[in-house]
Design an enzyme around this catalytic site. Structure first.
Site, mmCIF file in Angstrom:
data_model
loop_
_atom_site.group_PDB
_atom_site.id
_atom_site.type_symbol
_atom_site.label_atom_id
_atom_site.label_comp_id
_atom_site.label_asym_id
_atom_site.label_seq_id
_atom_site.Cartn_x
_atom_site.Cartn_y
_atom_site.Cartn_z
ATOM 1 N N GLU A 71 0.724 -1.412 0.119
ATOM 2 C CA GLU A 71 -0.009 0.017 0.148
ATOM 3 C C GLU A 71 0.790 1.131 0.038
ATOM 4 O O GLU A 71 1.791 1.287 0.778
ATOM 5 C CB GLU A 71 -0.960 0.073 1.152
ATOM 6 N N ASN A 112 -4.782 4.787 -1.840
ATOM 7 C CA ASN A 112 -6.192 5.148 -1.362
ATOM 8 C C ASN A 112 -6.809 6.380 -2.174
ATOM 9 O O ASN A 112 -6.329 7.097 -2.699
ATOM 10 C CB ASN A 112 -5.938 6.023 0.045
ATOM 11 N N GLU A 169 -8.550 1.716 -2.944
ATOM 12 C CA GLU A 169 -9.091 1.528 -1.667
ATOM 13 C C GLU A 169 -9.848 2.741 -1.388
ATOM 14 O O GLU A 169 -9.426 3.914 -1.382
ATOM 15 C CB GLU A 169 -8.032 1.661 -0.706
ATOM 16 N N ASP A 202 -12.197 0.225 2.275
ATOM 17 C CA ASP A 202 -11.318 0.672 3.417
ATOM 18 C C ASP A 202 -12.084 0.698 4.842
ATOM 19 O O ASP A 202 -13.480 1.211 4.757
ATOM 20 C CB ASP A 202 -10.681 1.496 3.029
ATOM 21 N N GLU A 254 -5.563 -4.817 8.857
ATOM 22 C CA GLU A 254 -4.665 -3.908 9.125
ATOM 23 C C GLU A 254 -4.391 -3.808 10.578
ATOM 24 O O GLU A 254 -4.987 -4.397 11.234
ATOM 25 C CB GLU A 254 -5.078 -2.449 8.692
#
Length: 417
Positions: free
Chosen positions: A177, A236, A268, A298, A355
């Site tokens: 990421e 993101n 995301e 997310d 996460e």
């Protein structure tokens, strides 16, 4: 422990003294103490903002929630630690309320706290604001304010990406990421919490996002050329970008410029509103999936990211946020939530990324529930591109050096063609 400025709100004199000593034991000596919300506000008015506020919840008069609300409205603390003898569901509810108000919650602790528990949370905060390679600095409250931003200026040379790997429980690399950092010419390397709100106010979030997408696909393509396999990357996407009718065509042009297969890119998406999704947003999500890109919902389980959204929208992955994972080994409710999400995802043929797996205990708790990809400090901290390339080499040739668990497959990286 670098210099931090901390406020303690605690109405029990013995507990207050104990917390003060715990902070001193962790090399924190600039400590404001308050036995009520009123005295806490006076201390902040006299001595200025703090990095962290440690807040008790239950007390006579105004309670800890009142102080947290004030901190959210005034930005007089960068983060809070919630400490109380209340039951776990109350602590978690207080943490969720604080996050909804925009406060960074480092953790929730049942009384009595310990030197070790306090130290771990302080270290976590420092890891957020002082990344490797950043200039040494004391407290975030002492950082100079960002100068006014110019929406017409190109900040691309200063915006860089850090990369955090995602790895399966068997050691197989799922991808990385991208996390934005700002290499500011005068302030040094800035963590996202110090500049993202300013970028959003200045209308620069789309600029940053397109820059991150370019950095992601560029790295993936370069690894495809150099190693014969592309690197799966995740970026993101602010929800407002899905309002743009040209979002998908522009992204497809970027994929032509860096020709890796679209499924190497995961977008995301965090929903910030429970309102019904606009037609253009829904259409953009469908077109992205039709093009082959992967879509991740997310922070699943928070805000508007819920089961109804999974049923309505074409997501291929859900991400379970850190607040459901930290301390899961000792919290049956969190374990039930994560286990239920994994079971649901399996039935819906969705990938899962968990996460915030920070400790071996959390890793072992996750491993008992299923086979998701995991992301967090137990696997790797966010790192620069150069450090990532070294990390990938180590993963390929000496996985035991970079992974804290065994059972690593010989073929770890997914094919990129």
């Amino acid at each position: 422990m670098r210099s931090l400025k901390v406020l303690i709100l605690e109405d029990d004199p013995f507990q207050l003294m104990a917390l003060h000593q715990m902070l001193n034991a962790n090399q924190v000596f600039e400590v404001l103490t308050a036995i009520s919300v009123e005295t806490a506000l006076r201390a902040l008015e006299r001595q200025g903002p703090v990095d962290i506020a440690i807040c008790d919840l239950q007390m006579d008069g105004d309670d800890g929630l009142s102080l947290i609300g004030h901190l959210a409205a005034t930005s007089l603390a960068q983060a809070v630690i919630i400490l109380s003898s209340a039951e776990a569901s109350v602590l978690d509810g207080a943490a969720q309320l604080a996050r909804q108000q925009g406060i960074n919650v480092l953790g929730v602790l049942q009384k009595p706290a310990s030197v070790t528990a306090i130290g771990e949370l302080l270290s976590e905060w420092l890891a957020l604001v002082e990344m490797p390679g950043s200039a040494s600095r004391s407290t975030t409250s002492e950082l100079p304010a960002l100068p006014p931003l110019d929406a017409t200026h190109d900040y691309g040379a200063e915006w860089i990406a850090y990369f955090q790997p995602k790895v399966g429980l068997d050691g197989e690399l799922s991808g990385v990421e991208l996390l934005a950092r700002w290499q500011h010419p005068s302030l040094g390397l800035l963590a996202p919490g110090l500049f993202l709100p300013r970028l959003e106010q200045a209308g620069l979030m789309p600029n940053l996002t397109w820059h991150m997408l370019e950095l992601a696909l560029s790295l993936s393509y370069r690894l495809l050329l150099a190693r014969g396999r592309a690197l799966p990357v995740a970026v993101n996407i602010p929800p407002q970008m899905l309002d743009q009718a040209d979002f998908v065509p522009r992204l497809l042009l970027l994929l032509e410029r860096f020709p890796v297969r679209p499924h190497m890119l995961t977008l995301e998406v965090v929903e910030q509103s429970a309102r019904q999704m606009a037609v253009v947003q829904f259409e953009n999500l469908l077109r992205l999936r039709m093009a082959g890109c992967r879509l991740s919902i997310d922070d699943f389980g928070t805000g508007a990211s819920n089961i109804q959204r999974l049923l309505e929208l074409p997501f291929s992955e859900l991400k379970i946020p850190a607040e459901f994972v930290r301390g899961m080994a000792d919290d049956r409710r969190k374990s039930a939530v994560v286990g239920g999400a994994l079971f649901m995802a399996q039935k819906m043929a969705l990938n899962v990324v968990i996460e915030g797996v920070e400790t071996r205990e959390d890793y072992e708790a996750v491993s008992m529930l299923g086979s998701p990809a995991i992301q967090g400090y137990f696997i790797a901290r966010p790192m620069s591109e150069a450090d990532l390339l070294n990390w990938l080499d180590e993963l390929e040739h000496h996985p035991e050096r970079v992974l804290g668990f065994r059972a690593v497959k010989p073929d770890r990286a997914p094919a990129g063609r």
